[in-house]
Design a protein around this motif. Structure first.
Motif, PDB file in Angstrom:
ATOM      1  N   GLY A   1       0.838  -1.204   0.000  1.00  0.00           N
ATOM      2  CA  GLY A   1       0.000   0.000   0.000  1.00  0.00           C
ATOM      3  C   GLY A   1       0.865   1.244   0.000  1.00  0.00           C
ATOM      4  O   GLY A   1       2.044   1.202   0.337  1.00  0.00           O
ATOM      5  N   GLY A   2       0.266   2.369  -0.410  1.00  0.00           N
ATOM      6  CA  GLY A   2       1.021   3.620  -0.471  1.00  0.00           C
ATOM      7  C   GLY A   2       2.055   3.570  -1.579  1.00  0.00           C
ATOM      8  O   GLY A   2       2.013   2.715  -2.460  1.00  0.00           O
ATOM      9  N   SER A   3       3.022   4.479  -1.520  1.00  0.00           N
ATOM     10  CA  SER A   3       4.092   4.494  -2.516  1.00  0.00           C
ATOM     11  C   SER A   3       5.434   4.405  -1.807  1.00  0.00           C
ATOM     12  O   SER A   3       5.501   4.510  -0.569  1.00  0.00           O
ATOM     13  N   LEU A   4       6.503   4.238  -2.580  1.00  0.00           N
ATOM     14  CA  LEU A   4       7.844   4.101  -1.978  1.00  0.00           C
ATOM     15  C   LEU A   4       8.216   5.313  -1.125  1.00  0.00           C
ATOM     16  O   LEU A   4       8.912   5.187  -0.122  1.00  0.00           O
ATOM     17  N   THR A   5       7.731   6.501  -1.518  1.00  0.00           N
ATOM     18  CA  THR A   5       8.091   7.723  -0.770  1.00  0.00           C
ATOM     19  C   THR A   5       7.412   7.773   0.595  1.00  0.00           C
ATOM     20  O   THR A   5       7.775   8.596   1.437  1.00  0.00           O
ATOM     21  N   ASP A   6       6.400   6.894   0.830  1.00  0.00           N
ATOM     22  CA  ASP A   6       5.752   6.858   2.154  1.00  0.00           C
ATOM     23  C   ASP A   6       6.584   6.055   3.154  1.00  0.00           C
ATOM     24  O   ASP A   6       6.217   5.966   4.327  1.00  0.00           O
ATOM     25  N   SER A   7       7.682   5.441   2.707  1.00  0.00           N
ATOM     26  CA  SER A   7       8.551   4.673   3.614  1.00  0.00           C
ATOM     27  C   SER A   7       9.202   5.626   4.608  1.00  0.00           C
ATOM     28  O   SER A   7       9.493   6.774   4.276  1.00  0.00           O
ATOM     29  N   TYR A   8       9.412   5.145   5.842  1.00  0.00           N
ATOM     30  CA  TYR A   8       9.999   6.035   6.859  1.00  0.00           C
ATOM     31  C   TYR A   8      10.810   5.223   7.868  1.00  0.00           C
ATOM     32  O   TYR A   8      10.710   3.993   7.931  1.00  0.00           O
ATOM     33  N   LEU A   9      11.595   5.948   8.664  1.00  0.00           N
ATOM     34  CA  LEU A   9      12.426   5.340   9.720  1.00  0.00           C
ATOM     35  C   LEU A   9      11.749   5.591  11.060  1.00  0.00           C
ATOM     36  O   LEU A   9      11.444   6.728  11.397  1.00  0.00           O
ATOM     37  N   ASP A  10      11.493   4.532  11.797  1.00  0.00           N
ATOM     38  CA  ASP A  10      10.849   4.649  13.108  1.00  0.00           C
ATOM     39  C   ASP A  10      11.879   4.376  14.192  1.00  0.00           C
ATOM     40  O   ASP A  10      12.540   3.345  14.168  1.00  0.00           O
ATOM     41  N   GLU A  11      11.987   5.298  15.139  1.00  0.00           N
ATOM     42  CA  GLU A  11      12.978   5.128  16.210  1.00  0.00           C
ATOM     43  C   GLU A  11      12.402   4.221  17.286  1.00  0.00           C
ATOM     44  O   GLU A  11      11.814   4.659  18.256  1.00  0.00           O
ATOM     45  N   GLY A  12      12.548   2.971  17.114  1.00  0.00           N
ATOM     46  CA  GLY A  12      12.000   1.986  18.050  1.00  0.00           C
ATOM     47  C   GLY A  12      11.959   0.648  17.351  1.00  0.00           C
ATOM     48  O   GLY A  12      12.615   0.438  16.342  1.00  0.00           O
ATOM     49  N   PHE A  13      11.156  -0.269  17.877  1.00  0.00           N
ATOM     50  CA  PHE A  13      11.071  -1.600  17.287  1.00  0.00           C
ATOM     51  C   PHE A  13       9.607  -1.912  17.002  1.00  0.00           C
ATOM     52  O   PHE A  13       8.745  -1.704  17.849  1.00  0.00           O
ATOM     53  N   LEU A  14       9.332  -2.413  15.795  1.00  0.00           N
ATOM     54  CA  LEU A  14       7.964  -2.783  15.412  1.00  0.00           C
ATOM     55  C   LEU A  14       7.861  -4.291  15.266  1.00  0.00           C
ATOM     56  O   LEU A  14       8.709  -4.914  14.631  1.00  0.00           O
ATOM     57  N   LEU A  15       6.819  -4.875  15.860  1.00  0.00           N
ATOM     58  CA  LEU A  15       6.585  -6.317  15.746  1.00  0.00           C
ATOM     59  C   LEU A  15       5.254  -6.517  15.032  1.00  0.00           C
ATOM     60  O   LEU A  15       4.231  -5.977  15.450  1.00  0.00           O
ATOM     61  N   ASP A  16       5.283  -7.291  13.969  1.00  0.00           N
ATOM     62  CA  ASP A  16       4.090  -7.473  13.140  1.00  0.00           C
ATOM     63  C   ASP A  16       3.196  -8.566  13.729  1.00  0.00           C
ATOM     64  O   ASP A  16       3.001  -9.619  13.148  1.00  0.00           O
ATOM     65  N   LYS A  17       2.661  -8.297  14.930  1.00  0.00           N
ATOM     66  CA  LYS A  17       1.774  -9.244  15.618  1.00  0.00           C
ATOM     67  C   LYS A  17       0.646  -8.476  16.292  1.00  0.00           C
ATOM     68  O   LYS A  17       0.642  -7.248  16.301  1.00  0.00           O
ATOM     69  N   LYS A  18      -0.281  -9.219  16.925  1.00  0.00           N
ATOM     70  CA  LYS A  18      -1.408  -8.571  17.612  1.00  0.00           C
ATOM     71  C   LYS A  18      -1.389  -8.927  19.093  1.00  0.00           C
ATOM     72  O   LYS A  18      -0.962 -10.020  19.475  1.00  0.00           O
ATOM     73  N   ILE A  19      -1.909  -8.016  19.918  1.00  0.00           N
ATOM     74  CA  ILE A  19      -1.990  -8.248  21.362  1.00  0.00           C
ATOM     75  C   ILE A  19      -3.216  -9.115  21.634  1.00  0.00           C
ATOM     76  O   ILE A  19      -4.232  -9.023  20.938  1.00  0.00           O
ATOM     77  N   GLY A  20      -3.131  -9.971  22.680  1.00  0.00           N
ATOM     78  CA  GLY A  20      -4.229 -10.900  23.003  1.00  0.00           C
ATOM     79  C   GLY A  20      -5.535 -10.198  23.372  1.00  0.00           C
ATOM     80  O   GLY A  20      -5.565  -8.991  23.662  1.00  0.00           O
ATOM     81  N   VAL A  21      -6.602 -10.976  23.427  1.00  0.00           N
ATOM     82  CA  VAL A  21      -7.945 -10.447  23.706  1.00  0.00           C
ATOM     83  C   VAL A  21      -8.049  -9.988  25.161  1.00  0.00           C
ATOM     84  O   VAL A  21      -7.514 -10.630  26.068  1.00  0.00           O
ATOM     85  N   ASN A  22      -8.764  -8.858  25.391  1.00  0.00           N
ATOM     86  CA  ASN A  22      -9.034  -8.290  26.732  1.00  0.00           C
ATOM     87  C   ASN A  22      -7.757  -7.970  27.516  1.00  0.00           C
ATOM     88  O   ASN A  22      -7.751  -8.014  28.748  1.00  0.00           O
ATOM     89  N   GLN A  23      -6.688  -7.693  26.815  1.00  0.00           N
ATOM     90  CA  GLN A  23      -5.434  -7.360  27.491  1.00  0.00           C
ATOM     91  C   GLN A  23      -5.085  -5.901  27.245  1.00  0.00           C
ATOM     92  O   GLN A  23      -5.566  -5.307  26.274  1.00  0.00           O
ATOM     93  N   PRO A  24      -4.268  -5.306  28.119  1.00  0.00           N
ATOM     94  CA  PRO A  24      -3.942  -3.882  27.933  1.00  0.00           C
ATOM     95  C   PRO A  24      -3.293  -3.626  26.569  1.00  0.00           C
ATOM     96  O   PRO A  24      -2.415  -4.376  26.142  1.00  0.00           O
ATOM     97  N   LYS A  25      -3.746  -2.579  25.876  1.00  0.00           N
ATOM     98  CA  LYS A  25      -3.227  -2.257  24.542  1.00  0.00           C
ATOM     99  C   LYS A  25      -2.091  -1.236  24.611  1.00  0.00           C
ATOM    100  O   LYS A  25      -1.466  -0.924  23.614  1.00  0.00           O
TER     101      LYS A  25
END
Length: 535
Positions: free
Chosen positions: A206-230
């Motif tokens: 999605g988006g275009s190549l120019t929408d790419s960016y650097l995020d200062e932190g760590f991203l994990l491509d997963k989801k948090i469990g049900v009824n747990q703090p987000k």
């Protein structure tokens, strides 16, 4: 005394094959030159791409102009071709870029060697001349290298120029300024450690190549469990690789005979109690975030939710390895001794949206240099190629931070080395001078191929470039935007000294190794024995 028979004696097993002398040499040359011809159209800023179709039902499509990726994907049967494929892999692992250049240079050296052998010059004479030529070229490259590591502003500019030059021959060439800044910022965060594991690349359609960016932190491509703090501040993270799915009866390879369903319920209850006890042992570590490599079933997930602990399941192995590295924790499988377990820490964990997907963002991690590059693009092929291009740039920049010397690109360094080798050949008596001259010709083929790939008149441009270098304009190279010869200092076309040196040494060593061959012996193929005892 009986006379010796003049009939040829076969000492090999039936089915084994042998190629001798000229046949073996010719076979090696043809294989290596074919590999060079395959990738040479991808060289330079105007190089073309290749489509690689994978086998199998899926039939994966890869669009790339990265030499190492192309050579990894093709199956080769010729032994000399395999040597060049392995060499390009080593170049990719060592310095990250120059994989096409190194293959093309080795192939051009062997093309020249073929002509010399046809003129009855012995391979050892050629090798001796090449070794002296390599030494002279290496010294010329070292003398031409520039080091700005003492001036942070100029060194930063050097890094940006190197990133732009590396990306100019890739898919990202139209957005090279954006991605060059992104790559330099990511590498500068490493503070000289050169540990590229701390830079995580995530690809999102999605988006275009120019929408790419650097995020200062760590991203994990997963989801948090049900009824747990987000959202979680000051997280203490336990990273584990353990089975959390024993709340159901799973007794493999055995049978349990019961006389009523109540007994089944008792067994299930025992399994549940066992799982509850395991969750309690995990909670004793004083954590508020639990990340597991394996699945977390509904019951333990519910227990974690009741305890107010964020639980993340099925994090892929590369993901938790990197997460352990950046949060300062260790991956654990047993939970009996909480005092021995090293927890990970970060200031904030929260969910973020990228495109239509939800990811988990870790900020303020223990390893401050960790960062994530989020790549956006229209198709999966574009994203894959963008990742390969960016990986090459990051590898070259990490090498340059360790070895800060730089040289000029655009065929300038190759022409500089060719001139020095030619001058040495003119001063050398004997047949070795012919080998040196052939080495210089092979080096000059690189700017020739770059010009050819851009659709310009290579003979005219290379002649102009040679004339400029004869007038001691040693920073002149090819300007492929206008199809002219220009000053690389003004055009800011800079390359890493380490990449160029590795290219020169690897290509000459591989070509020398193939040139030494005078026999190819193939083992007899293994016979298929019929299976009389099928299972």
């Amino acid at each position: 005394m009986a006379s010796l028979s003049m009939a040829p004696v076969n000492i090999f097993k039936h089915g084994a094959d042998e190629e001798k002398a000229e046949t073996a040499r010719l076979s090696s040359f043809i294989g290596a030159i074919a590999i060079g011809d395959l990738v040479k159209s991808t060289l330079g800023p105007k190089g073309m791409d290749k489509i690689l179709l994978g086998g199998g039902k899926a039939g994966t499509v890869t669009v790339t102009n990265d030499g190492a990726t192309i050579l990894k994907a093709i199956g080769v049967d010729n032994p000399a071709a395999k040597v060049l494929v392995d060499m390009s892999k080593v170049q990719d692992d060592e310095v990250g870029d120059g994989t096409t250049s190194v293959t093309v240079l080795a192939a051009e050296l062997l093309r020249e060697a073929e002509l010399l052998i046809a003129r009855k010059i012995h391979p050892q004479t050629i090798i001796s001349g090449w070794r002296k030529a390599t030494q002279a070229a290496r010294e010329a490259l070292r003398d031409a290298a520039v080091d700005h590591s003492n001036d942070p502003a100029r060194f930063q500019e050097d890094l940006l120029n190197i990133a732009r030059t590396t990306l100019s021959s890739k898919l990202l060439t139209h957005h090279k300024d954006h991605f060059a800044k992104l790559a330099v910022n990511a590498v500068m965060r490493l503070k000289g450690s050169g540990n590229l594991e701390a830079i995580h690349i995530i690809k999102k359609l999605g988006g275009s190549l120019t929408d790419s960016y650097l995020d200062e932190g760590f991203l994990l491509d997963k989801k948090i469990g049900v009824n747990q703090p987000k959202r979680l501040e000051n997280a203490n993270i336990l990273i584990a690789n353990t089975g959390m799915d024993t709340d159901k009866i799973k007794i493999f390879g055995s049978r349990v005979r019961v006389d009523s369903t109540a007994k089944v319920a008792e067994i299930e209850l025992a399994e549940k109690e066992k799982m509850k006890e395991k969750v309690d042992r995990i909670l004793k570590h004083g954590i508020n975030c639990f990340i597991n490599r394996q699945l977390i079933y509904n019951y333990p997930e519910q227990l974690f939710a009741q305890a107010g602990v964020m639980a993340i399941e099925h994090a892929d192995f590369a993901g938790i390895e990197r997460l352990a590295l950046v949060t300062g924790g260790e991956i654990t499988s047993t939970f009996d001794h909480p005092e021995l377990v090293k927890l990970g820490h970060c200031k904030l964990i929260e969910e973020v949206m990228i495109g239509e997907d939800t990811l988990i963002h870790f900020s303020g991690v223990a390893m401050g240099e960790a960062c994530t590059v989020v790549l956006r693009g229209a198709t999966q092929q574009i994203l894959d190629e963008a990742e390969r291009s960016l990986h090459d740039a990051l590898c070259v920049l990490a090498q340059t931070v360790k070895e800060p010397r730089t040289v000029y690109g655009g065929g300038c360094s190759e022409m500089l080395m060719a001139k020095v080798v030619s001058d040495l050949a003119n001063r050398t008596p004997g047949k070795e001078s012919v080998a040196m001259e052939s080495f210089a010709k092979a080096l000059m083929m690189l700017p020739t191929i770059i010009a050819d790939n851009a659709g310009y008149d290579s003979a005219d441009l290379v002649a102009q470039l040679r004339a400029a270098h004869q007038e001691n304009k040693t920073t002149f190279g090819l300007n492929m935007s206008d199809g002219t010869v220009g000053n690389m200092v003004d055009l800011c076309i800079t390359e890493s000294f380490q990449v160029k040196r590795q290219m020169l040494l690897s290509a000459s060593e591989a070509a020398e190794m193939i040139l030494r061959v005078d026999n190819i012996i193939k083992a007899a193929p293994r016979k298929r024995v019929p299976d009389h005892h099928p299972c």
